[in-house]
Each structure stands twice: as structure tokens, then as C-alpha cells.
Motif scaffolding. Structure first.
Motif, PDB file in Angstrom:
ATOM      1  N   GLU A  42       0.850  -1.198   0.000  1.00 41.27           N
ATOM      2  CA  GLU A  42       0.000   0.000   0.000  1.00 41.27           C
ATOM      3  C   GLU A  42       0.889   1.253   0.000  1.00 41.27           C
ATOM      4  OE1 GLU A  42      -3.311   0.202   2.614  1.00 41.27           O
ATOM      5  OE2 GLU A  42      -3.795  -1.934   2.402  1.00 41.27           O
ATOM      6  N   THR A  43       1.985   1.164   0.728  1.00 41.50           N
ATOM      7  CA  THR A  43       2.998   2.229   0.707  1.00 41.50           C
ATOM      8  C   THR A  43       4.334   1.563   0.385  1.00 41.50           C
ATOM      9  OG1 THR A  43       1.811   3.486   2.404  1.00 41.50           O
ATOM     10  CG2 THR A  43       4.123   4.056   2.007  1.00 41.50           C
ATOM     11  N   LEU A  44       4.988   1.998  -0.680  1.00 40.98           N
ATOM     12  CA  LEU A  44       6.252   1.385  -1.081  1.00 40.98           C
ATOM     13  C   LEU A  44       7.299   1.577   0.018  1.00 40.98           C
ATOM     14  CD1 LEU A  44       6.491   2.577  -4.811  1.00 40.98           C
ATOM     15  CD2 LEU A  44       5.757   0.335  -3.975  1.00 40.98           C
ATOM     16  N   PRO A  45       7.977   0.502   0.449  1.00 44.31           N
ATOM     17  CA  PRO A  45       8.995   0.649   1.495  1.00 44.31           C
ATOM     18  C   PRO A  45      10.208   1.451   1.029  1.00 44.31           C
ATOM     19  CG  PRO A  45       8.940  -1.615   0.654  1.00 44.31           C
ATOM     20  CD  PRO A  45       7.773  -0.904   0.057  1.00 44.31           C
ATOM     21  N   TYR A  46      10.521   1.369  -0.253  1.00 51.70           N
ATOM     22  CA  TYR A  46      11.624   2.143  -0.856  1.00 51.70           C
ATOM     23  C   TYR A  46      11.104   2.686  -2.174  1.00 51.70           C
ATOM     24  CZ  TYR A  46      14.004  -1.022   2.355  1.00 51.70           C
ATOM     25  OH  TYR A  46      14.365  -1.755   3.453  1.00 51.70           O
ATOM     26  N   GLU A  47      11.012   3.996  -2.279  1.00 50.79           N
ATOM     27  CA  GLU A  47      10.416   4.587  -3.482  1.00 50.79           C
ATOM     28  C   GLU A  47      11.445   5.404  -4.260  1.00 50.79           C
ATOM     29  OE1 GLU A  47       6.373   6.941  -4.888  1.00 50.79           O
ATOM     30  OE2 GLU A  47       6.838   6.739  -2.753  1.00 50.79           O
ATOM     31  N   ALA A  48      11.546   5.103  -5.549  1.00 45.73           N
ATOM     32  CA  ALA A  48      12.452   5.840  -6.423  1.00 45.73           C
ATOM     33  C   ALA A  48      11.809   7.155  -6.853  1.00 45.73           C
ATOM     34  CB  ALA A  48      12.781   4.996  -7.653  1.00 45.73           C
ATOM     35  N   GLN A  49      12.641   8.165  -7.066  1.00 44.62           N
ATOM     36  CA  GLN A  49      12.118   9.445  -7.559  1.00 44.62           C
ATOM     37  C   GLN A  49      11.536   9.301  -8.964  1.00 44.62           C
ATOM     38  OE1 GLN A  49      15.106  12.541  -7.220  1.00 44.62           O
ATOM     39  NE2 GLN A  49      15.692  11.884  -5.157  1.00 44.62           N
ATOM     40  N   ASP A  50      12.114   8.396  -9.758  1.00 47.07           N
ATOM     41  CA  ASP A  50      11.658   8.157 -11.131  1.00 47.07           C
ATOM     42  C   ASP A  50      11.758   6.654 -11.393  1.00 47.07           C
ATOM     43  OD1 ASP A  50      11.330   7.855 -13.885  1.00 47.07           O
ATOM     44  OD2 ASP A  50      12.453   9.666 -14.393  1.00 47.07           O
ATOM     45  N   VAL A  51      10.616   5.976 -11.384  1.00 44.47           N
ATOM     46  CA  VAL A  51      10.642   4.511 -11.504  1.00 44.47           C
ATOM     47  C   VAL A  51      11.108   4.064 -12.893  1.00 44.47           C
ATOM     48  CG1 VAL A  51       8.221   4.213 -12.221  1.00 44.47           C
ATOM     49  CG2 VAL A  51       9.370   2.405 -10.916  1.00 44.47           C
ATOM     50  N   GLU A  52      10.851   4.879 -13.913  1.00 44.29           N
ATOM     51  CA  GLU A  52      11.335   4.520 -15.249  1.00 44.29           C
ATOM     52  C   GLU A  52      12.856   4.569 -15.305  1.00 44.29           C
ATOM     53  OE1 GLU A  52       9.440   6.717 -18.352  1.00 44.29           O
ATOM     54  OE2 GLU A  52       7.424   6.024 -17.810  1.00 44.29           O
ATOM     55  N   ARG A  53      13.439   5.525 -14.621  1.00 41.52           N
ATOM     56  CA  ARG A  53      14.900   5.603 -14.534  1.00 41.52           C
ATOM     57  C   ARG A  53      15.441   4.403 -13.761  1.00 41.52           C
ATOM     58  NH1 ARG A  53      19.286   7.317 -17.042  1.00 41.52           N
ATOM     59  NH2 ARG A  53      18.834   9.547 -17.027  1.00 41.52           N
ATOM     60  N   VAL A  89      18.424  -0.820 -13.762  1.00 42.54           N
ATOM     61  CA  VAL A  89      18.426  -2.256 -13.485  1.00 42.54           C
ATOM     62  C   VAL A  89      18.603  -3.051 -14.777  1.00 42.54           C
ATOM     63  CG1 VAL A  89      17.063  -4.190 -12.604  1.00 42.54           C
ATOM     64  CG2 VAL A  89      17.052  -2.001 -11.384  1.00 42.54           C
ATOM     65  N   ARG A  90      17.904  -2.641 -15.814  1.00 40.83           N
ATOM     66  CA  ARG A  90      18.006  -3.354 -17.102  1.00 40.83           C
ATOM     67  C   ARG A  90      19.426  -3.312 -17.645  1.00 40.83           C
ATOM     68  NH1 ARG A  90      14.829  -0.426 -19.689  1.00 40.83           N
ATOM     69  NH2 ARG A  90      16.308   0.744 -20.960  1.00 40.83           N
ATOM     70  N   ILE A  91      20.047  -2.138 -17.643  1.00 41.41           N
ATOM     71  CA  ILE A  91      21.403  -1.995 -18.169  1.00 41.41           C
ATOM     72  C   ILE A  91      22.410  -2.732 -17.281  1.00 41.41           C
ATOM     73  CG2 ILE A  91      23.250  -0.330 -18.646  1.00 41.41           C
ATOM     74  CD1 ILE A  91      21.065   1.642 -19.546  1.00 41.41           C
ATOM     75  N   ALA A  92      22.200  -2.674 -15.980  1.00 39.71           N
ATOM     76  CA  ALA A  92      23.116  -3.338 -15.054  1.00 39.71           C
ATOM     77  C   ALA A  92      23.170  -4.839 -15.298  1.00 39.71           C
ATOM     78  CB  ALA A  92      22.705  -3.057 -13.610  1.00 39.71           C
ATOM     79  N   PHE A  93      22.033  -5.430 -15.698  1.00 41.64           N
ATOM     80  CA  PHE A  93      21.976  -6.875 -15.883  1.00 41.64           C
ATOM     81  C   PHE A  93      22.104  -7.309 -17.345  1.00 41.64           C
ATOM     82  CE2 PHE A  93      20.309  -6.669 -11.593  1.00 41.64           C
ATOM     83  CZ  PHE A  93      20.862  -7.805 -11.012  1.00 41.64           C
ATOM     84  N   ASN A  94      22.403  -6.364 -18.242  1.00 42.23           N
ATOM     85  CA  ASN A  94      22.592  -6.747 -19.643  1.00 42.23           C
ATOM     86  C   ASN A  94      23.702  -7.781 -19.780  1.00 42.23           C
ATOM     87  OD1 ASN A  94      20.548  -5.382 -20.910  1.00 42.23           O
ATOM     88  ND2 ASN A  94      21.798  -3.608 -21.513  1.00 42.23           N
ATOM     89  N   GLN A  95      24.743  -7.607 -19.004  1.00 41.86           N
ATOM     90  CA  GLN A  95      25.850  -8.577 -18.957  1.00 41.86           C
ATOM     91  C   GLN A  95      26.150  -8.822 -17.481  1.00 41.86           C
ATOM     92  OE1 GLN A  95      28.973  -8.124 -22.163  1.00 41.86           O
ATOM     93  NE2 GLN A  95      28.093  -6.076 -22.298  1.00 41.86           N
ATOM     94  N   ARG A  96      25.422  -9.760 -16.902  1.00 45.59           N
ATOM     95  CA  ARG A  96      25.425  -9.897 -15.450  1.00 45.59           C
ATOM     96  C   ARG A  96      26.757 -10.364 -14.873  1.00 45.59           C
ATOM     97  NH1 ARG A  96      20.839 -12.455 -13.385  1.00 45.59           N
ATOM     98  NH2 ARG A  96      21.997 -12.897 -11.472  1.00 45.59           N
ATOM     99  N   ARG A  97      27.629 -10.916 -15.708  1.00 47.76           N
ATOM    100  CA  ARG A  97      28.921 -11.363 -15.192  1.00 47.76           C
ATOM    101  C   ARG A  97      29.936 -10.233 -15.136  1.00 47.76           C
ATOM    102  NH1 ARG A  97      27.837 -14.829 -12.141  1.00 47.76           N
ATOM    103  NH2 ARG A  97      30.014 -15.519 -12.046  1.00 47.76           N
ATOM    104  N   LYS A  98      29.604  -9.089 -15.723  1.00 52.67           N
ATOM    105  CA  LYS A  98      30.511  -7.943 -15.690  1.00 52.67           C
ATOM    106  C   LYS A  98      30.216  -7.068 -14.478  1.00 52.67           C
ATOM    107  CE  LYS A  98      31.840  -7.575 -20.543  1.00 52.67           C
ATOM    108  NZ  LYS A  98      32.060  -6.639 -21.675  1.00 52.67           N
ATOM    109  N   THR A  99      31.143  -6.188 -14.152  1.00 52.81           N
ATOM    110  CA  THR A  99      31.002  -5.333 -12.983  1.00 52.81           C
ATOM    111  C   THR A  99      30.123  -4.127 -13.281  1.00 52.81           C
ATOM    112  OG1 THR A  99      32.924  -3.988 -13.544  1.00 52.81           O
ATOM    113  CG2 THR A  99      33.316  -5.987 -12.216  1.00 52.81           C
ATOM    114  N   LEU A 100      29.691  -3.468 -12.216  1.00 51.80           N
ATOM    115  CA  LEU A 100      28.904  -2.237 -12.364  1.00 51.80           C
ATOM    116  C   LEU A 100      29.701  -1.170 -13.122  1.00 51.80           C
ATOM    117  CD1 LEU A 100      27.466  -2.056  -8.752  1.00 51.80           C
ATOM    118  CD2 LEU A 100      26.169  -2.602 -10.814  1.00 51.80           C
TER     119      LEU A 100
END
Length: 268
Positions: free
Chosen positions: A192-203, A208-219
Motif C-alpha cells: 500500500e505504501t512502497l517501502p523504498y520509493e524511487a524518484q523516477d521509476v522509469e529511470r 536495473v536493465r542496463i546493469a543486468f545486460n551482462q550480469r557477469r561484468k562489474t557495475l
């Protein structure tokens, strides 16, 4: 019923009564609930849901199943409404009445389950809970914690919106035809209330999508087009870490930093 399961719709019809009753106990449907079933198939779960609640909205894409379901549940009259539609495109808010939130149930086709869950998460404010039969690996991805093998984009975004409970396994023999994979039941309960809320959920979704594009590589490598290693360190995040080690809160920290950078400076 004389209906042959169609591979293009990912149909595997649940037939094990023990499993059906266990699912119904997990859902615990009540007459006051706004129940929605996605892909009722031949109506194995539908029968029990209607028996408990007395009313149901069903979404079914296979037009050959629609008359079978209407005939089978004719006695419920207007209390059983079937929508011949694609669950991926359906407007679930059209089923909401006042402040009542939906309880969504479904044996989801394996070939569209991830996309469909993302679609349903976009309606999270209108949903009380969701109970889904999914491929076991998909449920493991939904429920995974940081550092676990199945942790990734799906689990992070599901856990952003919902509490995720991996309820129990369902063997292939519970279905007709028998699938080649194990299944599991998962419960998703939107906050009902998000425990952790992002300022921009699309961002956040982009990070997250880009971070996991190649999950074996570092941030440092995966996010280098978005944020520098120095800025990650300033956020108390190790740029040499792999994405599966980061918590939801840390991904939000990166996302909010990038959102703040894009905001125009205030004029004095």
C-alpha cells in the motif's frame, strides 16, 4: 471437454485435485472479493473460485474455450463474466469498482509470463494480491535475494512493488499435457505504501536493465555510460561489484542520483 491444448497459447491444463485445493486454500477466496482469473482454460480453478466467491471475471484469449466456459458455468449467469481478450493488453482498471482492489489468479503461459507480470505490476495500485502458477525458475527469479543465482531484473522490480512469497512446487504430472518443466505457486502482494520509493521509476527500470545486460561484468563496466566509478563510490557502492550483489535500495540510490543530475538547477 474435447478441447485439445494449443501450444501457441502455452496451454497446460491443471487437473490434479489435490493441487487445485491447495491453491484455493492459499488464495482463500471470499464473496466480497473482486476476483479475476487469467487464462481459465477448461475451468478447473474457475469452478472452485466461483464456488467460494460466487462471482468472477475471467480473461481468455482462446476463442474456442469461451463457449465451453460459458456452458460450464451457465448457472452463475451475470456473476461469471468472460472477457475474450489478450491478458497482455487488457485494461484491468476497467474491472475495479470504487476503491475495491482486484485479486488476480492465473496459470500463466510460460512463454509470456515475464512480460505479463511486468504489465500487471503497472496496475499495482488497483491490485490487492496475485496468485500465479509459473515455471519454477520464474518463481525463483521473482523471490530471489541479492547474491542468489536467480536474482535479477524481474525479482528487483517485482520486489519494488510487492511482497513476494514462493508458496509451493507443482509437479509436471499435475497437468495435461505434461510440461517438461516444474511449476510453482507464487503470491505477489502489492505494498500500500512502497517501502523504498524511487524518484523516477522509469529511470530505476533503466538502471536495473542496463546493469543486468551482462550480469557477469562489474557495475563499472555495465553502467559506465550512465555513471562514473567515482560517483558510485561516492554513493557508497563498490564499482567492482557485480549487479547481482546490489540491493534494491542501492539500485534506487543510483537511480535517484541520476534523476537528480537531470533536474534543472534552480534560479537564484
Amino acid at each position: 471437454m474435447g478441447h485439445k491444448a494449443r501450444k501457441r497459447f502455452g496451454q497446460n491444463f491443471l487437473q490434479d485435485q489435490g493441487v487445485i485445493q491447495r491453491i484455493i486454500r492459499s488464495i482463500s477466496p471470499r464473496p466480497e472479493d473482486a476476483l479475476v482469473e487469467i487464462g481459465p482454460g477448461l475451468g478447473a480453478l474457475t469452478e472452485e473460485l466461483l464456488s467460494a466467491a460466487g462471482h468472477l471475471d475471467a480473461i481468455e484469449l482462446d476463442r474456442d474455450l469461451v463457449p465451453i466456459l460459458r456452458t460450464k458455468f451457465f448457472r452463475y449467469g451475470d456473476h461469471f463474466r468472460i472477457h475474450e481478450a489478450d491478458a497482455m493488453k487488457f485494461d484491468y482498471t476497467s474491472l475495479c469498482h470504487g476503491s475495491q482492489r482486484l485479486r488476480i489468479v492465473g496459470n500463466l503461459p510460460y512463454n509470456i509470463s515475464t512480460q505479463l507480470i511486468f504489465h500487471l505490476l503497472s496496475h499495482h495500485r488497483h491490485v490487492a494480491d496475485m496468485h500465479f502458477m509459473l515455471q519454477k525458475e520464474v518463481v525463483e527469479r521473482l523471490a530471489a535475494a541479492p547474491g542468489e543465482k536467480h536474482y535479477g531484473r524481474l525479482g528487483i522490480m517485482a520486489q519494488y512493488y510487492c511482497r513476494v512469497d514462493n508458496l509451493f512446487l507443482v509437479p509436471p504430472e499435475a497437468f495435461d499435457p505434461v510440461p517438461k518443466v516444474d511449476s510453482a505457486i507464487v503470491r505477489l502482494t502489492p505494498y500500500e505504501t512502497l517501502p523504498y520509493e524511487a524518484q523516477d521509476v522509469e529511470r530505476l527500470q533503466q538502471v536495473v536493465r542496463i546493469a543486468f545486460n551482462q550480469r557477469r561484468k562489474t557495475l563499472r563496466n555495465n553502467l559506465k555510460e550512465l555513471i562514473s566509478a567515482e560517483d558510485l563510490e561516492a554513493l557508497n557502492i563498490n564499482p567492482g561489484e557485480r549487479p547481482e550483489r546490489l540491493t534494491l535500495q542501492e539500485f534506487i540510490r543510483i537511480s535517484d542520483f541520476l534523476t537528480h543530475l537531470e533536474q534543472p538547477a534552480e534560479k537564484e
